[in-house]
Design a protein around this motif. Structure first.
Motif, PDB file in Angstrom:
ATOM      1  N   GLY A   1     -10.197 -34.083 -25.945  1.00 49.97           N
ATOM      2  CA  GLY A   1     -10.101 -35.235 -25.756  1.00 49.97           C
ATOM      3  C   GLY A   1      -9.860 -36.478 -24.936  1.00 49.97           C
ATOM      4  N   LEU A   2      -8.620 -36.468 -24.368  1.00 49.44           N
ATOM      5  CA  LEU A   2      -8.869 -36.945 -22.848  1.00 49.44           C
ATOM      6  C   LEU A   2     -10.466 -37.001 -22.526  1.00 49.44           C
ATOM      7  N   PHE A   3     -10.830 -35.673 -21.791  1.00 48.31           N
ATOM      8  CA  PHE A   3     -11.732 -36.221 -20.623  1.00 48.31           C
ATOM      9  C   PHE A   3     -12.669 -36.185 -21.685  1.00 48.31           C
ATOM     10  N   GLY A   4     -13.169 -36.651 -22.814  1.00 49.33           N
ATOM     11  CA  GLY A   4     -14.063 -38.090 -23.600  1.00 49.33           C
ATOM     12  C   GLY A   4     -13.226 -39.175 -22.939  1.00 49.33           C
ATOM     13  N   THR A   5     -12.427 -39.556 -22.861  1.00 49.36           N
ATOM     14  CA  THR A   5     -12.144 -40.423 -22.357  1.00 49.36           C
ATOM     15  C   THR A   5     -12.096 -41.223 -21.005  1.00 49.36           C
ATOM     16  N   ALA A   6     -12.138 -39.983 -20.387  1.00 49.76           N
ATOM     17  CA  ALA A   6     -12.740 -39.799 -18.488  1.00 49.76           C
ATOM     18  C   ALA A   6     -14.180 -40.322 -18.908  1.00 49.76           C
ATOM     19  N   VAL A   7     -14.264 -39.607 -19.835  1.00 54.13           N
ATOM     20  CA  VAL A   7     -16.111 -39.654 -19.576  1.00 54.13           C
ATOM     21  C   VAL A   7     -16.678 -41.607 -19.888  1.00 54.13           C
TER      22      VAL A   7
ATOM     23  N   PHE B   1      -2.434 -41.467 -15.909  1.00 56.02           N
ATOM     24  CA  PHE B   1      -1.178 -41.598 -16.671  1.00 56.02           C
ATOM     25  C   PHE B   1      -1.260 -40.386 -16.927  1.00 56.02           C
ATOM     26  N   SER B   2      -2.195 -39.288 -17.343  1.00 56.12           N
ATOM     27  CA  SER B   2      -1.737 -38.811 -18.433  1.00 56.12           C
ATOM     28  C   SER B   2      -1.883 -37.122 -17.291  1.00 56.12           C
TER      29      SER B   2
ATOM     30  N   SER C   1      -9.255 -39.146 -10.581  1.00 54.77           N
ATOM     31  CA  SER C   1      -8.863 -39.249 -12.166  1.00 54.77           C
ATOM     32  C   SER C   1      -9.522 -38.126 -12.724  1.00 54.77           C
ATOM     33  N   ALA C   2     -10.884 -38.758 -12.879  1.00 49.91           N
ATOM     34  CA  ALA C   2     -11.835 -36.864 -13.884  1.00 49.91           C
ATOM     35  C   ALA C   2     -11.814 -36.083 -13.007  1.00 49.91           C
TER      36      ALA C   2
END
Length: 798
Positions: A508-514, A586-587, A328-329
């Motif tokens: 933002g979304l990649f920050g959540t992945a990190v 989900f994203s 997912s990341a």
């Protein structure tokens, strides 16, 4: 599934008073086909094949990226270290003959069940692979796939190959977890006769071997798949696929891992808890004999269950968690790499490569002390394990910061890497807080479990009420922590300075992945602590059954109690990471739908009746799945209870050690029942999202809403994730607290063993068994499997 004809025939003669020799129960040792083939190859030929394999790996790695070569190198070194740990553990003595014979009986039962269970799972996996292949042959293609020449047939072959490889690797991860546990348990028992610290070190290093192999396989499997597709498809060359689209081809790998992990967790969980409940209800409550007493016919089945449920299943579970998070990341990294360096794609592989390094240091930091003896004061094992965890965390912070500077630096936003390093720090802190919260609610050194134990003094009912309320309360803090971490990581990524082609912030979304990667950056050490639990539990059972001195049992009891806490903390850690990983998947699902539909799909409106119904169905799925998992344990346990009661009635000499129990009968009952019972909840998890999506797709077609099926499935996924996280937290924590409340009373508190409070605590522990080791662990696997199956099946819903 029998454990030896000698046990079934009853020709071993009567027990002597408290026999020191356990009945010989050896059967035929089981080795998976893939290992039998390798063992049958000439050594020189095998060396040549390995060299060719390594040559291929490094060739495709070098053709892809130097970063892939780095990842391969770290994984291979970690495998070499795991071999060293294996030799170190196996070099320890197995103790007296009675210990060895018990261990061999456990080994036979575990390997026999593994063979049957994974044989069933493999058949279902091949059937599902055919279904996926058929779907991909007739599904639509995205504009990107058409422009790169990736046709339906090629896409189908790639997805099915990735699915089967993920399933195979997950199965091997499960076998590795079981293989080491059934060989380390007796060595821990033997070491406990000499030193508590030595027993702890053996258990930790045995768990460390399994953890390094599981994490290393997840990382190197995805890296090999990625680099193979990169070279085979000619990624980056004119008219071929772009590197930014390549991670989407890896989704099948995550689905295969999730599929095997779910059924392994269900089957193993039903096995271990049905045997445990049956053994406790008749042995402890009705007959008043100690736990793991050799007179209990279900005791071997109980000890076998620790290996197939807590070791094999957990190995597959953590393998799936890491694989899902990496994929997912990488998918989100592919979106970022459209404007920034390709390091965004490979960053997850590097993070988990460093995980292998730092966790190895943490594992090796736990050493035995000279001059310690069985009579010495037992040092708190949890304190020792937490010291190793602290070392791992400190190193994780340093390596994570270095990784972000190495791979996420970009001239367009020079300070972005620092924001992402802080995102990783958020994830690491979140993991640590999760461990501490779960420890607080499940360790009997703290007030919640002691209060629960105190409630046992007033009866069985008050124990159950207190345990349920504790479990419900325990959901609050983890949810707050998850919420803060998601918002913090998203904000840090959003303000990193990375923007899309329109100039809008998109980090933002990649920050959540990190942040998710940060949570799992110490996964190998966390898995080590988890594997420590069932190994210590088995060691205590072997000590009890072989009639060792009480001082030895005291050591294994302490290790077992700590093991209960480490297993609970690992489950809490897995739930937290599952929440973040499901958010990312989900994203990715919404992006996949958008690419296939060729229209915007950024939000889902739950005010639409059909979409709201999808959410209700998702929540219902969680409750129904949990109910079926728990009832499966109950039905199987009933069969065990009837069998154990029958043996005590028909063989009254068992209680006086004059007749031997029929252990293999209980093993056979639990094995066949658990395999039968795992099918229904597993099928529910796989079929539900596909059926719901297809039905509402048809409805949307006739009502003029072409994306209705995709929206309803999105709602199902969202609500199932939220409900599943809360339910899993409740089940895992309540079950762990009930278990350790019983352990606390067994230390001598509130009247100790045999008291009314102890009997009430045993009832609570019995109720909590299917919560914490069957339904609870299966739920966080279910959450991620729902996310991966919807991602793989996205075209079906359009």
């Amino acid at each position: 599934m029998m454990m030896g004809d000698d046990v079934e025939s009853g020709n071993l003669g009567p027990y002597q008073d408290k026999p020191r020799t356990f009945p010989n129960m050896r059967g035929k040792t089981y080795t998976p086909l893939i290992f039998r083939i390798l063992m049958g190859i000439n050594v020189r030929v095998l060396v040549i094949l390995l060299l060719l394999g390594f040559g291929y790996i490094f060739y495709v790695g070098a053709s892809t990226s130097p970063i892939i070569v780095f990842v391969f190198s770290i994984c291979i070194v970690s495998f070499l270290l795991s071999i060293y740990l294996t030799k170190w553990v196996l070099s320890k003595d197995e103790g007296p003959p009675e210990m060895v014979q018990i261990s061999e009986a456990i080994r036979d039962g575990a390997e026999g069940f593994f063979r049957t269970q994974y044989g069933t799972i493999s058949k279902m996996a091949f059937l599902l692979a055919l279904v996926i292949f058929a779907i991909y042959l007739f599904r639509s293609t995205t504009p990107q796939q058409e422009s790169s020449g990736l046709g339906r047939a090629t896409s189908a072959y790639i997805t099915v190959a990735a699915f089967l490889l993920g399933a195979l690797c997950s199965g091997v991860a499960g076998y590795v977890g079981m293989w080491v546990s059934v060989r380390a348990n007796v060595r821990v028992s033997s070491a406990a006769r000499r030193s508590a610290r030595e027993a702890l070190q053996i258990a930790v290093r045995a768990g460390g071997f399994s953890a390094l192999v599981v994490v290393g396989m997840a990382v190197i499997g995805i890296a090999i798949l990625y680099s193979t597709f990169y070279v085979w498809l000619g990624v980056g060359s004119p008219g071929s696929m772009k590197v930014t689209d390549l991670p989407l081809l890896l989704v099948g790998y995550g689905f295969g891992a999730s599929f095997v992990a779910l059924f392994a967790q269900l089957g193993g969980g039903i096995y271990t808890k049905a045997a445990d409940v049956g053994a406790d209800l008749v042995g402890k409550v009705e007959q008043g004999i100690p736990e793991d007493d050799p007179r209990n016919p279900a005791v071997i089945a109980d000890l076998v269950g620790d290996n197939v449920g807590d070791c094999a299943a957990r190995g597959a579970d953590l393998f799936e968690s890491i694989a899902a998070e990496i994929i997912s990341a990488m998918i989100l990294g592919g979106t970022m790499a459209q404007r920034y360096p390709s390091g965004f794609i490979l960053f997850p592989l590097v993070v988990h490569s460093f995980d292998l390094v730092i966790s190895s240091i943490g594992i090796l930091s736990i050493r035995s002390t000279r001059g310690s003896s069985v009579k010495a004061v037992i040092e708190d094992p949890m304190t020792i394990l937490e010291k190793g965890y602290s070392v791992t965390i400190i190193l994780a912070v340093l390596t994570f910061a270095g990784s972000t500077r190495w791979l996420l630096y970009t001239e367009q936003a020079p300070s972005a890497w620092l924001n992402f390093a802080l995102c990783g720090l958020v994830g690491i802190i979140t993991a640590y807080i999760f461990v501490q919260i779960t420890k607080y609610y499940t360790d009997y050194k703290h007030e919640p479990v002691r209060t629960l134990a105190l409630s046992s003094s007033t009866g069985h009912g008050t124990n159950i009420i207190a345990g349920v309320s504790l479990g419900l309360e325990s959901t609050a803090l983890p949810v707050l922590v998850i919420s803060v971490s998601i918002i913090s990581a998203f904000w840090l990524g959003h303000t990193s300075g990375l923007v899309d082609e329109t100039g809008s912030p998109n980090g933002g979304l990649f920050g959540t992945a990190v942040a998710t990667m940060g949570m799992l950056s110490t996964a190998a050490y966390i898995l080590t602590m988890d594997m420590f639990g069932p190994i210590a539990d088995n060691a205590g059972g072997i000590v009890e059954m072989s009639q060792q001195p009480e001082s030895v049992r005291e050591i294994t009891d302490v290790l077992d109690a700590v093991g209960n806490t480490t297993k609970a903390t690992t489950k809490g850690f897995a739930i937290g990471s599952a929440a973040l990983a499901s958010f990312l998947l989900f994203s990715a699902y919404m992006d996949e739908v958008e690419s296939f539909a060729n229209e915007s799909f950024k939000q889902v409106d739950i005010a639409i009746p059909e979409v709201f119904i999808g959410g209700l169905l998702g929540s219902m799925l969680i409750f129904l799945f949990s109910a079926w998992a728990c009832s499966a344990v109950g039905r199987t346990a009933q069969e065990v209870v009837k069998e154990v009661r029958r043996q005590f009635i028909e063989r009254p000499g068992i209680m006086d050690y004059k007749e031997k129990p029929d252990y293999s009968r209980c093993v056979a009952i639990v094995a066949s029942a658990s395999l039968r019972e795992m099918i229904k909840p597993g099928a529910l998890a796989i079929i539900s999202p596909i059926v719901v999506g297809f039905v509402f797709r048809v409805l949307g077609h006739y009502t003029g809403h072409p994306l209705l099926g995709a929206k309803v499935v999105a709602a199902l996924l969202m609500f199932a994730t939220v409900s599943g996280i809360l339910m899993a937290l409740f089940l895992n924590t309540a079950g762990g607290a009930w278990d350790n409340a019983k352990k606390f009373i067994e230390t001598g508190a509130l009247g100790g063993k045999g008291s009314d409070a102890h009997k009430a605590a045993v009832t609570g522990d019995t109720v909590g068994d299917p919560f914490k080791d069957t339904a609870g662990p299966s739920l966080h696997v279910l959450i991620k499997m729902l996310a991966t199956i919807t991602l793989v099946m996205a075209p079906v819903f359009l």
